[in-house]
Scaffold this motif. Structure first.
Motif, PDB file in Angstrom:
ATOM      1  N   VAL A 288       0.740 -93.190  31.956  1.00  0.00           N
ATOM      2  CA  VAL A 288       1.293 -93.623  33.233  1.00  0.00           C
ATOM      3  C   VAL A 288       0.309 -94.548  33.947  1.00  0.00           C
ATOM      4  CG1 VAL A 288       2.117 -92.841  35.485  1.00  0.00           C
ATOM      5  CG2 VAL A 288       2.689 -91.536  33.429  1.00  0.00           C
ATOM      6  N   GLY A 289      -0.978 -94.309  33.749  1.00  0.00           N
ATOM      7  CA  GLY A 289      -1.972 -95.198  34.341  1.00  0.00           C
ATOM      8  C   GLY A 289      -1.884 -96.611  33.764  1.00  0.00           C
ATOM      9  N   ASP A 290      -1.624 -96.718  32.456  1.00  0.00           N
ATOM     10  CA  ASP A 290      -1.458 -98.045  31.856  1.00  0.00           C
ATOM     11  C   ASP A 290      -0.241 -98.754  32.441  1.00  0.00           C
ATOM     12  OD1 ASP A 290      -3.650 -97.604  30.211  1.00  0.00           O
ATOM     13  OD2 ASP A 290      -2.410 -96.680  28.646  1.00  0.00           O
ATOM     14  N   ILE A 291       0.832 -98.009  32.659  1.00  0.00           N
ATOM     15  CA  ILE A 291       2.047 -98.601  33.233  1.00  0.00           C
ATOM     16  C   ILE A 291       1.778 -99.085  34.653  1.00  0.00           C
ATOM     17  CG2 ILE A 291       4.450 -98.177  33.818  1.00  0.00           C
ATOM     18  CD1 ILE A 291       3.804 -98.204  30.819  1.00  0.00           C
ATOM     19  N   ALA A 292       0.981 -98.336  35.412  1.00  0.00           N
ATOM     20  CA  ALA A 292       0.699 -98.718  36.798  1.00  0.00           C
ATOM     21  C   ALA A 292      -0.057-100.037  36.869  1.00  0.00           C
ATOM     22  CB  ALA A 292      -0.095 -97.611  37.486  1.00  0.00           C
ATOM     23  N   ILE A 293      -0.893-100.322  35.867  1.00  0.00           N
ATOM     24  CA  ILE A 293      -1.659-101.567  35.887  1.00  0.00           C
ATOM     25  C   ILE A 293      -0.736-102.779  35.817  1.00  0.00           C
ATOM     26  CG2 ILE A 293      -3.325-102.948  34.593  1.00  0.00           C
ATOM     27  CD1 ILE A 293      -4.666-100.353  33.746  1.00  0.00           C
TER      28      ILE A 293
ATOM     29  N   ALA B 168      12.164-102.529  36.845  1.00  0.00           N
ATOM     30  CA  ALA B 168      11.156-103.541  36.543  1.00  0.00           C
ATOM     31  C   ALA B 168       9.900-103.369  37.386  1.00  0.00           C
ATOM     32  CB  ALA B 168      11.733-104.938  36.759  1.00  0.00           C
ATOM     33  N   MET B 169       9.996-102.685  38.504  1.00  0.00           N
ATOM     34  CA  MET B 169       8.823-102.443  39.346  1.00  0.00           C
ATOM     35  C   MET B 169       7.958-101.310  38.804  1.00  0.00           C
ATOM     36  SD  MET B 169      10.506-102.847  43.142  1.00  0.00           S
ATOM     37  CE  MET B 169       8.947-102.534  43.970  1.00  0.00           C
ATOM     38  N   GLY B 170       8.436-100.579  37.788  1.00  0.00           N
ATOM     39  CA  GLY B 170       7.641 -99.512  37.193  1.00  0.00           C
ATOM     40  C   GLY B 170       7.294 -98.425  38.191  1.00  0.00           C
ATOM     41  N   THR B 171       5.984 -98.200  38.371  1.00  0.00           N
ATOM     42  CA  THR B 171       5.527 -97.153  39.288  1.00  0.00           C
ATOM     43  C   THR B 171       5.358 -97.657  40.718  1.00  0.00           C
ATOM     44  OG1 THR B 171       3.223 -97.638  38.743  1.00  0.00           O
ATOM     45  CG2 THR B 171       4.336 -95.970  37.419  1.00  0.00           C
ATOM     46  N   ARG B 172       5.707 -98.901  40.977  1.00  0.00           N
ATOM     47  CA  ARG B 172       5.553 -99.454  42.329  1.00  0.00           C
ATOM     48  C   ARG B 172       6.681 -99.023  43.262  1.00  0.00           C
ATOM     49  NH1 ARG B 172       1.099-102.888  43.926  1.00  0.00           N
ATOM     50  NH2 ARG B 172      -0.019-103.401  42.001  1.00  0.00           N
ATOM     51  N   PHE B 173       7.772 -98.544  42.735  1.00  0.00           N
ATOM     52  CA  PHE B 173       8.892 -98.120  43.571  1.00  0.00           C
ATOM     53  C   PHE B 173       8.770 -96.615  43.802  1.00  0.00           C
ATOM     54  CE2 PHE B 173      13.268 -96.815  44.428  1.00  0.00           C
ATOM     55  CZ  PHE B 173      13.651 -97.752  45.370  1.00  0.00           C
ATOM     56  N   PHE B 174       8.131 -96.244  44.913  1.00  0.00           N
ATOM     57  CA  PHE B 174       7.898 -94.847  45.279  1.00  0.00           C
ATOM     58  C   PHE B 174       7.273 -94.066  44.125  1.00  0.00           C
ATOM     59  CE2 PHE B 174      11.409 -96.199  48.036  1.00  0.00           C
ATOM     60  CZ  PHE B 174      10.857 -95.932  49.281  1.00  0.00           C
TER      61      PHE B 174
ATOM     62  N   GLY C 240      10.250 -93.422  22.412  1.00  0.00           N
ATOM     63  CA  GLY C 240       9.784 -94.787  22.259  1.00  0.00           C
ATOM     64  C   GLY C 240       9.533 -95.517  23.556  1.00  0.00           C
ATOM     65  N   TRP C 241      10.024 -94.996  24.673  1.00  0.00           N
ATOM     66  CA  TRP C 241       9.855 -95.708  25.942  1.00  0.00           C
ATOM     67  C   TRP C 241       8.390 -95.766  26.366  1.00  0.00           C
ATOM     68  CZ3 TRP C 241      14.178 -98.003  28.025  1.00  0.00           C
ATOM     69  CH2 TRP C 241      14.009 -98.671  29.234  1.00  0.00           C
ATOM     70  N   ASN C 242       7.593 -94.793  25.937  1.00  0.00           N
ATOM     71  CA  ASN C 242       6.180 -94.809  26.329  1.00  0.00           C
ATOM     72  C   ASN C 242       5.393 -95.881  25.585  1.00  0.00           C
ATOM     73  OD1 ASN C 242       6.256 -93.699  23.800  1.00  0.00           O
ATOM     74  ND2 ASN C 242       5.281 -91.751  24.371  1.00  0.00           N
ATOM     75  N   GLY C 243       6.027 -96.580  24.651  1.00  0.00           N
ATOM     76  CA  GLY C 243       5.359 -97.689  23.992  1.00  0.00           C
ATOM     77  C   GLY C 243       5.489 -99.003  24.743  1.00  0.00           C
ATOM     78  N   LEU C 244       6.290 -99.028  25.820  1.00  0.00           N
ATOM     79  CA  LEU C 244       6.471-100.239  26.617  1.00  0.00           C
ATOM     80  C   LEU C 244       5.468-100.231  27.756  1.00  0.00           C
ATOM     81  CD1 LEU C 244      10.391-100.195  26.818  1.00  0.00           C
ATOM     82  CD2 LEU C 244       8.934-101.185  25.048  1.00  0.00           C
ATOM     83  N   ARG C 245       4.556-101.178  27.733  1.00  0.00           N
ATOM     84  CA  ARG C 245       3.494-101.172  28.745  1.00  0.00           C
ATOM     85  C   ARG C 245       3.767-102.113  29.906  1.00  0.00           C
ATOM     86  NH1 ARG C 245      -1.581-104.839  26.624  1.00  0.00           N
ATOM     87  NH2 ARG C 245      -0.372-106.671  25.979  1.00  0.00           N
ATOM     88  N   THR C 246       4.787-102.978  29.804  1.00  0.00           N
ATOM     89  CA  THR C 246       5.033-103.989  30.832  1.00  0.00           C
ATOM     90  C   THR C 246       6.448-103.827  31.396  1.00  0.00           C
ATOM     91  OG1 THR C 246       5.630-105.503  29.052  1.00  0.00           O
ATOM     92  CG2 THR C 246       3.396-105.673  29.932  1.00  0.00           C
ATOM     93  N   PRO C 247       6.614-103.058  32.461  1.00  0.00           N
ATOM     94  CA  PRO C 247       7.956-102.864  33.023  1.00  0.00           C
ATOM     95  C   PRO C 247       8.596-104.157  33.512  1.00  0.00           C
ATOM     96  CG  PRO C 247       6.393-101.266  33.916  1.00  0.00           C
ATOM     97  CD  PRO C 247       5.596-102.287  33.184  1.00  0.00           C
ATOM     98  N   GLY C 248       7.780-105.143  33.897  1.00  0.00           N
ATOM     99  CA  GLY C 248       8.327-106.372  34.458  1.00  0.00           C
ATOM    100  C   GLY C 248       9.241-107.124  33.513  1.00  0.00           C
ATOM    101  N   ARG C 249       9.141-106.889  32.204  1.00  0.00           N
ATOM    102  CA  ARG C 249      10.004-107.591  31.265  1.00  0.00           C
ATOM    103  C   ARG C 249      11.464-107.127  31.337  1.00  0.00           C
ATOM    104  NH1 ARG C 249       5.722-107.691  26.146  1.00  0.00           N
ATOM    105  NH2 ARG C 249       4.195-109.048  27.192  1.00  0.00           N
ATOM    106  N   LEU C 250      11.706-106.021  32.021  1.00  0.00           N
ATOM    107  CA  LEU C 250      13.095-105.619  32.269  1.00  0.00           C
ATOM    108  C   LEU C 250      13.800-106.593  33.203  1.00  0.00           C
ATOM    109  CD1 LEU C 250      12.663-101.758  32.684  1.00  0.00           C
ATOM    110  CD2 LEU C 250      13.680-102.973  30.751  1.00  0.00           C
ATOM    111  N   MET C 251      13.051-107.518  33.777  1.00  0.00           N
ATOM    112  CA  MET C 251      13.655-108.565  34.599  1.00  0.00           C
ATOM    113  C   MET C 251      14.617-109.410  33.787  1.00  0.00           C
ATOM    114  SD  MET C 251      13.654-109.463  37.706  1.00  0.00           S
ATOM    115  CE  MET C 251      14.367-110.799  38.671  1.00  0.00           C
ATOM    116  N   LEU C 252      14.536-109.328  32.484  1.00  0.00           N
ATOM    117  CA  LEU C 252      15.476-110.037  31.620  1.00  0.00           C
ATOM    118  C   LEU C 252      16.912-109.629  31.918  1.00  0.00           C
ATOM    119  CD1 LEU C 252      15.563-111.953  29.078  1.00  0.00           C
ATOM    120  CD2 LEU C 252      15.723-109.850  27.739  1.00  0.00           C
ATOM    121  N   TRP C 253      17.136-108.337  32.128  1.00  0.00           N
ATOM    122  CA  TRP C 253      18.486-107.846  32.418  1.00  0.00           C
ATOM    123  C   TRP C 253      18.931-108.241  33.813  1.00  0.00           C
ATOM    124  CZ3 TRP C 253      21.462-105.638  28.736  1.00  0.00           C
ATOM    125  CH2 TRP C 253      20.822-105.288  27.546  1.00  0.00           C
TER     126      TRP C 253
END
Length: 750
Positions: free
Chosen positions: A460-465, A540-546, A561-574
């Motif tokens: 979760v710390g990696d996702i927050a970065i 896409a904001m990951g841990t930034r939304f509350f 497999g979701w824990n292998g995604l380190r960049t939530p911002g790429r969900l901006m594609l959708w």
């Protein structure tokens, strides 16, 4: 007395000598039975309209009928034309039927007329030309034609004056002309033009990618070098030893090293063409351009299938492929290779006969499109889980919601009996099984890597970065030609701006906002698109939304497999795709309104301002996607990489330089210790640490235990490293040899 047989040898017709036939005529005349409808022409055929015919008249009629039949037979036998047996038999049958219907003409008249009809239908073009000249089939004068011409009433001599107002006869085209016409029609077809337009736009919008495609790479030469190697390796190993696909030549002696990052396995067919670093770079640049073209075409197809007009679909396609935030991802081909997502959705929707604007139309179902949609979806998944995993979960959720909705509407509240069909069920089962099978086969190596390297999992710390703040949605990357310079201060406030500048375009925002009010989509569909947009932006904001407690973290902890995604911002594609669909609804409504206004004009053609109004949204979206992406020159392959066998180690070794080493190894694919990926194996960390003192006995012994045979030291990379001092140290006492090869120092450990 009986007449002679017709040309086909049919049964003879009854004559007027039959005492059982009445000889009194009715009001029906010969003119009503003759082909031309002319009374005089009909009577010249040997019939009589008055009463009290004597035997001589009958004999004369029979003689004329027999003579006509004999002449036609002689003409046929002389070879002027071939008589169609089927047509002659039909004509003979008509004569027999006419002789038995009880008309007012006597038997001889019917027989004569029947023979004329049969001769006319079975006659050749030569016979017709002779009749037009006033002669019969044998070349003698035709009294019937002479009589018609003399009277001025014959149809053959006098054409119908109304024929000039009729449609022109259709021209019979030859085979080459038909082929040319078919090719011409295909070239102006909507999907041909859409494909060509997407390709041309991709070349222009990514320029100068194809200016020097063998020597430069877009944005930088680190991750693109890695991905160039990935395509080259997959093509090479599938041709030589497919069983070793996941055991790549890098990260020696690690296992399953091809699964250390997304593989771009779907591009393996391209990797089978060419060899060496220059071909690998060329291949990457071509696929880079084609990825943009496919994204444009895929989003266009989805918008069109959902019910958008052409201009609205074009806006959706361009905004999806050239959104400003994607310019920061120019070095990540696995992120840009997203065109299979909307294309697969469009195919699946078409196969099921469903659109957003028109709803479910059973008559438009087609299982072939369903198979194609699942195949494209499986191919998209094979390009990597970074983009493919959310797509897989979206497809699974869509299938589940559709099945539940179908069951509820069919059995509970509405009880709507809508046909679906076994073929569609089979297509979905087979296609879904194929998609799931590809996903499972792709997932096994990654789960194995996780077991071998538990530290490779994200926390979760990696996702927050890498989680972007809300300000990232209105901040453009530096590569944006329009907004890059203006947003420099906003980017400086972001902790990791390459993954946090998520602006999809201010024009797209405006068009989507207008689509919520003025659109061809129904209100409930607009609200659903809005809900999906907000949900994806929150994720896409990951841990930034509350803190992501009720949004991203549950997915991170519970979805495989979701824990292998380190960049939530790429969900901006959708979110970009949903914004494009909202904008397509607004632009389509605008173009429909312009068409209505144009219909009220005299002449009904839109003026220049109306035409400009329909093009303006597309132009603005395109301009906002212009870029200033750099294209640096790729470092040249050292000669030692072509001459030295593996296993080998190239020094210095770090994440960036090792990606170049991977690219350089595409000449022979010898085993190399170097490698760069989403994580660094601990063994490679140990190698980098121990070899800081190379060449010394400790580092040499360690490398020998790993099986390393050669070490290549790059002189042009030694500045500021420990090897800058030790590169010329004597090695005679270490049991190794050293030689210079074109700017590189090669140490042979065995």
């Amino acid at each position: 007395m009986t007449t002679g047989q017709s040309e086909t040898g049919g049964a003879p017709s009854a004559t007027g000598d039959n005492p059982e036939r009445p000889s009194t005529p009715t009001a029906t005349t010969d003119a009503e039975r003759t082909p031309t409808g002319d009374a005089k022409a009909g009577t010249t055929g040997g019939g009589a309209t008055g009463t009290g015919r004597d035997a001589s008249a009958d004999d004369k009629a029979d003689a004329m009928g027999q003579a006509g039949s004999d002449k036609a037979s002689a003409a046929s036998k002389s070879g002027s034309a071939k008589v169609d047996a089927a047509s002659a038999e039909a004509a003979s049958a008509k004569v027999d039927a006419a002789s038995e219907t009880g008309s007012d003409k006597d038997g001889s008249d019917k027989a004569g007329t029947g023979r004329e009809t049969a001769d006319d239908k079975a006659g050749t073009g030569t016979e017709d030309k002779k009749r037009a000249a006033g002669k019969d089939a044998t070349g003698d004068a035709d009294p019937k034609a002479d009589k018609s011409d003399a009277d001025g009433k014959g149809e053959a001599a006098k054409p119908d004056p109304w024929e000039a107002f009729g449609p022109a006869p259709e021209r019979v085209l030859t085979r080459p002309r038909r082929i040319v016409r078919a090719i011409g029609r295909s070239l102006v077809h909507e999907w041909t033009l859409a494909t060509l337009g997407a390709l041309a736009l991709a070349v222009l919008m990514t320029w100068p990618t194809l200016r020097y495609p063998r020597y430069t790479l877009p944005q930088d030469y680190w991750d693109p070098s890695l991905q160039s190697w990935q395509m080259a390796w997959s093509g090479h190993i599938l041709l030589t030893n497919p069983a070793q696909l996941w055991q790549s030549n890098t990260f020696f002696p690690e296992l399953w090293s091809f699964a250390f990052s997304d593989t771009l396995l779907g591009y393996a067919p391209a990797g089978m063409i060419g060899s060496g670093p220059e071909d690998a770079v060329l291949r990457y640049n071509i696929m880079f351009v084609l990825a943009h073209a496919l994204a444009t075409l895929g989003a266009y197809a989805l918008a069109r299938q959902l019910g958008s007009g052409r201009m609205g679909a074009a806006v959706a396609g361009v905004s999806y492929a050239y959104a400003p935030w994607l310019l920061a991802q120019a070095g990540h081909l696995h992120v840009l290779s997203n065109g299979g997502i909307p294309l697969a959705l469009a195919m699946l929707a078409r196969g099921h006969g469903w659109s957003l604007r028109h709803g479910y139309r059973p008559e438009r179902r087609h299982d072939g499109w369903i198979y194609a949609g699942w195949l494209v979806a499986a191919w998209q998944l094979s390009l990597g889980f970074g983009i493919g995993l959310p797509f897989a979960y979206f497809l699974g959720a869509t299938v589940l919601v559709a099945a539940v909705t179908w069951y509820v509407r069919r059995t509970w509240f509405w009880a709507v009996r809508r046909p679906f069909g076994k073929r569609l069920v089979v297509a979905n089962l087979v296609g879904g099984a194929l998609f799931a099978g590809v996903g499972l086969l792709m997932a096994i190596p990654y789960f194995t890597v996780t077991e071998l390297h538990p530290y490779a999992e994200r926390s979760v710390g990696d996702i927050a970065i890498f989680s972007p703040p809300a300000s990232g949605f209105v901040t453009a990357p530096a590569e944006s030609r329009v907004w890059g310079g203006l947003h420099e201060g906003a980017r400086a406030a972001l902790p990791w701006h390459p993954e946090m500048t998520l602006l999809p375009g201010f024009v797209l925002y405006a068009l989507a906002a207008g689509g919520l009010i003025f659109s061809v989509w129904k209100l409930r569909h607009r609200l659903l698109l809005l809900a999906g947009l907000l949900a994806t932006m929150v994720l896409a904001m990951g841990t930034r939304f509350f803190g992501g407690t009720f949004t991203y973290i549950p997915l991170f902890e519970h979805l495989p497999g979701w824990n292998g995604l380190r960049t939530p911002g790429r969900l901006m594609l959708w979110a970009t795709l949903l914004l494009g669909l909202l904008a397509a609804g607004a632009v389509t409504a605008l173009t429909d309104r312009v068409r209505e206004l144009a219909a009220q004009r005299v002449p009904s053609w839109p003026g220049p301002w109306l035409r400009l109004a329909t093009l303006l949204p597309l132009l603005l979206v395109t301009v906002e996607g212009l870029n200033t992406t750099p294209h640096p020159v790729v470092p040249a392959q050292p000669a030692a990489m072509r001459l030295v066998d593996g296993p080998l180690l190239v020094l210095p070794s770090n994440q960036s330089l090792d990606q170049h080493v991977m690219l350089w190894s595409t000449t022979h694919f010898q085993d190399v210790v170097n490698g760069g990926s989403g994580f660094t194996p601990r063994q490679l960390d140990d190698v980098r640490r121990v070899t800081q003192t190379f060449p010394d006995q400790t580092s040499i012994d360690y490398l020998r235990t790993l099986g390393v045979r050669n070490v290549v030291l790059l002189r042009d990379q030694l500045a500021g490293t420990p090897w800058e001092i030790t590169v010329d140290t004597p090695v005679d006492s270490l049991g190794i040899t050293r030689e210079e090869i074109d700017g590189s120092v090669v140490y042979r450990l065995f």
